[in-house]
Design an enzyme around this catalytic site. Sequence first.
Site, PDB file in Angstrom:
ATOM      1  N   ASN A 220       0.920  -0.939   0.089  1.00 13.31           N
ATOM      2  CA  ASN A 220      -0.112   0.023  -0.032  1.00 13.31           C
ATOM      3  C   ASN A 220       0.905   1.343   0.159  1.00 13.31           C
ATOM      4  OD1 ASN A 220       0.440   0.754   2.443  1.00 13.31           O
ATOM      5  ND2 ASN A 220      -0.602  -1.046   3.201  1.00 13.31           N
ATOM      6  N   PRO A 221       0.624   2.540   0.061  1.00 17.33           N
ATOM      7  CA  PRO A 221       1.423   3.771  -0.397  1.00 17.33           C
ATOM      8  C   PRO A 221       1.968   3.557   0.990  1.00 17.33           C
ATOM      9  CG  PRO A 221      -0.973   3.980  -1.809  1.00 17.33           C
ATOM     10  CD  PRO A 221      -1.130   2.395  -1.027  1.00 17.33           C
ATOM     11  N   TYR A 222       0.709   4.172   1.987  1.00 20.99           N
ATOM     12  CA  TYR A 222       1.354   4.101   3.208  1.00 20.99           C
ATOM     13  C   TYR A 222       2.994   3.422   3.416  1.00 20.99           C
ATOM     14  CZ  TYR A 222       1.981   4.572   7.991  1.00 20.99           C
ATOM     15  OH  TYR A 222       3.046   4.081   9.056  1.00 20.99           O
ATOM     16  N   GLY A 223       2.409   1.792   3.679  1.00 24.47           N
ATOM     17  CA  GLY A 223       4.561   1.202   3.130  1.00 24.47           C
ATOM     18  C   GLY A 223       5.117   1.464   2.280  1.00 24.47           C
ATOM     19  N   LYS A 226       7.029   4.977   3.246  1.00 23.80           N
ATOM     20  CA  LYS A 226       7.587   4.196   4.572  1.00 23.80           C
ATOM     21  C   LYS A 226       9.220   3.648   4.116  1.00 23.80           C
ATOM     22  CE  LYS A 226       5.921   6.587   8.452  1.00 23.80           C
ATOM     23  NZ  LYS A 226       6.647   7.170   9.375  1.00 23.80           N
TER      24      LYS A 226
END
Length: 421
Positions: A220-223, A226
């Site tokens: 996902n874009p969050y992971g 990061k």
Amino acid sequence: MLPTNRNRPQQRPARSWYFISDMDFSDPKRKPRYLSKILMVALLTAMCVVMLTQPPCHRRTPSVFSIHEPGVTHVLVTGGAGYIGSHAALRLLKDSFRVTIVDNLSRGNMGAIKVLQNLFSEPGRLQFIYADLGDPKAVNRIFAENAFDAVMHFAAVAYVGESTLEPLRYYHNITSNTLVVLEAMAAHNVRTLIYSSTCATYGEPEKMPITEGTPQFPINPYGKAKKMAEDIILDFSKSKKADMAVMILRYFNVIGSDPEGRLGEAPKPELREHGRISGACFDAALGIIPGLKVKGTDYETPDGTCVRDYIDVTDLVDAHVKALNKAERGKVGIYNVGTGKGRSVKEFVEACKKATGVDIKVDYFPRRPGDYAEVYSDPAKINSELNWTAQHTDLLESLRVAWTWQKKHRSGYGPPQAMVL
């Protein structure tokens, strides 16, 4: 009797003033201009006299935050008005660190800052700076005006579901802003970084538990954002001129709140639908929302719901402080921060019902995009190298502590007008 000679008047020689060029008072047209010059010189002289003769107590002295003081470690906490960042700032202040919090309050709470300011009101302990890390000039100015010894970088948008809806926002807020912080650190010779990362960088590993050597394939874009930030930090730390002390902490699902009830989790109302499961459970128990929405019951787990490793926020900030104390120039440490035990969402909901004493209504929905079935850590490395072990591993007790704060703060830290400094 003095002789007079009215027919041949003698012309008076013009005076010359050595400190003003081309001065000729015999010319009436120039006289006003000359007088203005004289007045300006007199005024500047008077100002210099006043400044030089005033007592030392009236002169502006440098802020203690701008001076490196022997025996005092000054830590910049980005995102320090947020849930995890505020708890980290509290712990640092309790341990006698000097703390500067930088936050744009888009996700953080001014109420948390006010609590910390009331607890640590002594001069030179804590300062809050309202700023956006996306503004390089503002960030550079903050570093120029303050003598930081280390940075704890928490500031980030952090909702998996939201990241799939607004991916560009996540790459900008997490990845780009981390680059801004690193550039400012490099420019101002700040060499210690404790970076707040996430288990979301691992994606959906084939094997459990997750170790620091588990391949990182975020889904996902969050992971992904990061992971990119981690890569930038690691690449920079390898450069010869960096000479940095870097600690990257990949932590799992955070729960709980300050055991003494001073701080808690208070997401903005418009973000509640993206928030942590604990917040949703408490909202349902308080009647703020009609019930709890569990998304996904067909995962390959014992009861069909996601399995997560829930880490108490008190243990999490303890890991950050231990990482800071162990950080060494020229070295990089990467650690998973978790309990090593996975709990399903259904287990979590049952524990939340017991903690609140409310039979929370639960509705089940299809999977949420970007979620993964099972994630829990192997904390062996952090246990061994940082002498850190999770102490608050009783899920029910962590939820009870958090529930105590939530009951007293139904509206978070209170209405905004009550929090103006």
